[in-house]
Scaffold this motif. Structure first.
Motif, short mmCIF file in Angstrom:
data_model
loop_
_atom_site.label_atom_id
_atom_site.label_comp_id
_atom_site.label_asym_id
_atom_site.label_seq_id
_atom_site.Cartn_x
_atom_site.Cartn_y
_atom_site.Cartn_z
N THR A 190 0.83 -1.20 0.00
CA THR A 190 0.00 0.00 0.00
C THR A 190 0.86 1.25 0.00
N ARG A 191 0.52 2.17 -0.87
CA ARG A 191 1.18 3.47 -0.82
C ARG A 191 0.39 4.36 0.13
N GLU A 216 1.71 -0.09 -12.86
CA GLU A 216 2.89 0.11 -12.03
C GLU A 216 3.49 1.51 -12.17
N TRP A 217 3.09 2.26 -13.17
CA TRP A 217 3.63 3.60 -13.37
C TRP A 217 2.79 4.67 -12.69
N LYS A 263 1.06 7.41 -10.49
CA LYS A 263 1.43 8.30 -9.40
C LYS A 263 0.15 8.66 -8.65
N LEU A 300 10.76 -2.80 -0.75
CA LEU A 300 10.14 -3.28 -1.98
C LEU A 300 9.02 -4.28 -1.70
N ASP A 337 9.07 -7.71 -6.09
CA ASP A 337 10.22 -6.90 -6.53
C ASP A 337 11.46 -7.26 -5.73
#
Lengths: 385, 71
Positions: A41-42, A83-84, A86, A257, A261
């Motif tokens: 989670t971001r 995955e890119w 923002k 990561l 990853d």
């Protein structure tokens, strides 16, 4: 008699209401619940003391208020990035910028704003400029550091854009950032020219990754202004190569990561893969009303980092605190900071009162070093038989 | 005849301008070859909190380098 009965009944009702409120409060999941971790989670500040989380795996948004209590979750039925992507947040709004290929088009970028409380897309459109490196919430709009396509790859542009997809302001700080890169002789093509953006005290501030400094780009008729910490608190970015970079990567970065990853990187490293890179002058910058909290790269205090809090109305430091370099500041209010720990759990760090500017930040820092330095080794004694 | 010649000249000028423009335009993000390595540029792809990847190099000799930025 009647009054006594009414009094007792009222007291009983109040007790029942209070106990059910308490049950409801304790039943609500908290971001810092023991044992809870966020490996995929971001976590982002919502700008009001709370946190917004975007789970890359379950594609779910969560919103925790300043108290740490979960208030909303949302799994948007809209392709919101790969995955890119923002992500940035303001209140219960989350801004995504993602590859258009997600919605079956070209390699251009699109943005979408999700209202987490209502779980609906509030706005969407083409992203106005190149590829975003950073996204942040503006006061009413959104801020980005982007690499424009078909321009120099080491050049970043800093702009504000609205939910119509229109650029509303351009912040010209390239020369100032480049000046810091050259002064520090940071000979690496990309990383040193990066910078973060944040809004505090209603003004946009840009923090270069090359040197710990706060740039207020020209705005509101005012020229560029640079605010730097006193020399005792200075911090700079570092180009890392060879074994130095590999050690930092193994000690610090691998843990951050995602499991997939991490596994891939470990395999590459075990086959002789190399790491190079650029270590920023600071970790995070988080805005809360008039304050900016920054975690400069400072190996001197115990923990290997600091948490500096600036009051951008007076442009002065109001707190200098020890911070653990293996942790990430993800949010704060005037009461507490939210910290993402190495094990991907979130902890709350109680802050001192952020009232007056520090009279002598260097003296405060000296005391911090004294208080957090490891205890001196006991003097050796020679035992006689 | 004169008009046809003008068209050819104009066509050549336009084609030349397009070729010149393409050749001076720097590479966009993506992968390209350089000195025996396949180099992939990214627009600073975020891989974790305060951690991004800038480039990867996979070279003919089997070596592998990843260029990160972190805070």
């Amino acid at each position: 008699m009647r009054r006594q009965v009414i009094g007792l009944a009222t007291a009983g009702l109040v007790a029942v209401a209070l106990s059910s409120w308490a049950v409801a409060q304790t039943a609500m999941p908290r971001v810092d619940d023991p044992g809870r971790t966020f490996p995929t989670t971001r976590l982002l500040s919502d700008g009001s003391g709370g946190l917004v989380g975007w789970d890359d795996e379950s594609r779910t948004l969560s919103h925790w208020k300043a108290t740490g209590v979960l208030t909303a979750t949302c799994k948007p039925r809209f392709p919101l990035g790969d995955e890119w992507a923002k992500v940035a947040a303001r209140g219960s709004d989350a801004m995504f910028v993602f590859s258009d290929s997600v919605v079956g088009k070209s390699d251009e970028r699109r943005f979408a704003v999700v209202d987490i409380d209502r779980c609906e897309i509030a706005a969407t459109g083409p992203f106005p400029i190149g590829h975003p490196v950073y996204l942040a919430a503006g006061r009413y709009d959104w801020l980005t550091a982007a690499r424009p396509v078909a321009k120099e790859l080491d050049r970043f542009v800093f702009v504000a854009f609205d939910e119509e997809g229109e650029i509303t302001a351009e912040y010209n700080v390239y020369d100032a950032v480049d000046g810091f890169v050259k002064k520090a002789k940071l000979n690496a093509p990309l990383g040193p020219h990066l910078a973060d953006l944040a809004v505090a005290a209603n003004e946009v501030w840009i923090l270069p990754k090359a040197t710990y400094a706060l740039l207020r780009p020209p705005q509101g008729g005012l020229p560029l202004r640079t605010v730097e910490p006193p020399d005792c608190l200075a911090a700079g970015g570092t180009v890392r190569n060879g074994g130095d970079a590999a050690k930092i990567f193994r000690d610090k970065i691998l843990k951050r990561l995602s499991p997939d990853d991490r596994k891939q990187s470990e395999e590459r490293l075990s086959k002789g893969g190399q790491i190079t890179g650029f270590e920023y002058s600071f970790g995070s910058v988080v805005a809360y009303r008039r304050y900016l909290a920054v975690t400069p790269n400072d190996p001197r205090p115990k923990g290997g980092s600091r948490l500096d809090i600036w009051d951008m109305v007076t442009e002065s430091l109001v707190a200098v605190l020890p911070f653990n370099s293996s942790e990430t500041l993800v949010g704060f209010s005037d009461e507490r900071a939210w910290v993402l720990a190495e094990d991907h759990s979130v902890r709350s760090m109680v802050l001192p009162e952020l009232a007056e500017p520090l009279d002598e930040p260097c003296k405060t820092y000296a005391k911090l070093l004294e208080a957090t330095s490891p205890p001196a080794a006991p003097a050796k004694t020679v035992e006689s038989n | 005849m004169k008009t046809a010649f003008r068209r050819i000249v104009l066509g050549l000028v336009v084609a030349g301008a397009v070729i010149a423009a393409v050749s001076v335009a720097p590479a966009a993000f993506g992968c390209h070859s350089s000195n025996g390595c396949d180099v992939c540029d990214t627009p600073a792809y975020q891989v974790a909190e305060q951690t991004c990847i800038l480039r990867t190099y996979v070279c003919n000799d089997g070596s592998w380098t990843e260029e990160y930025c972190w805070g």
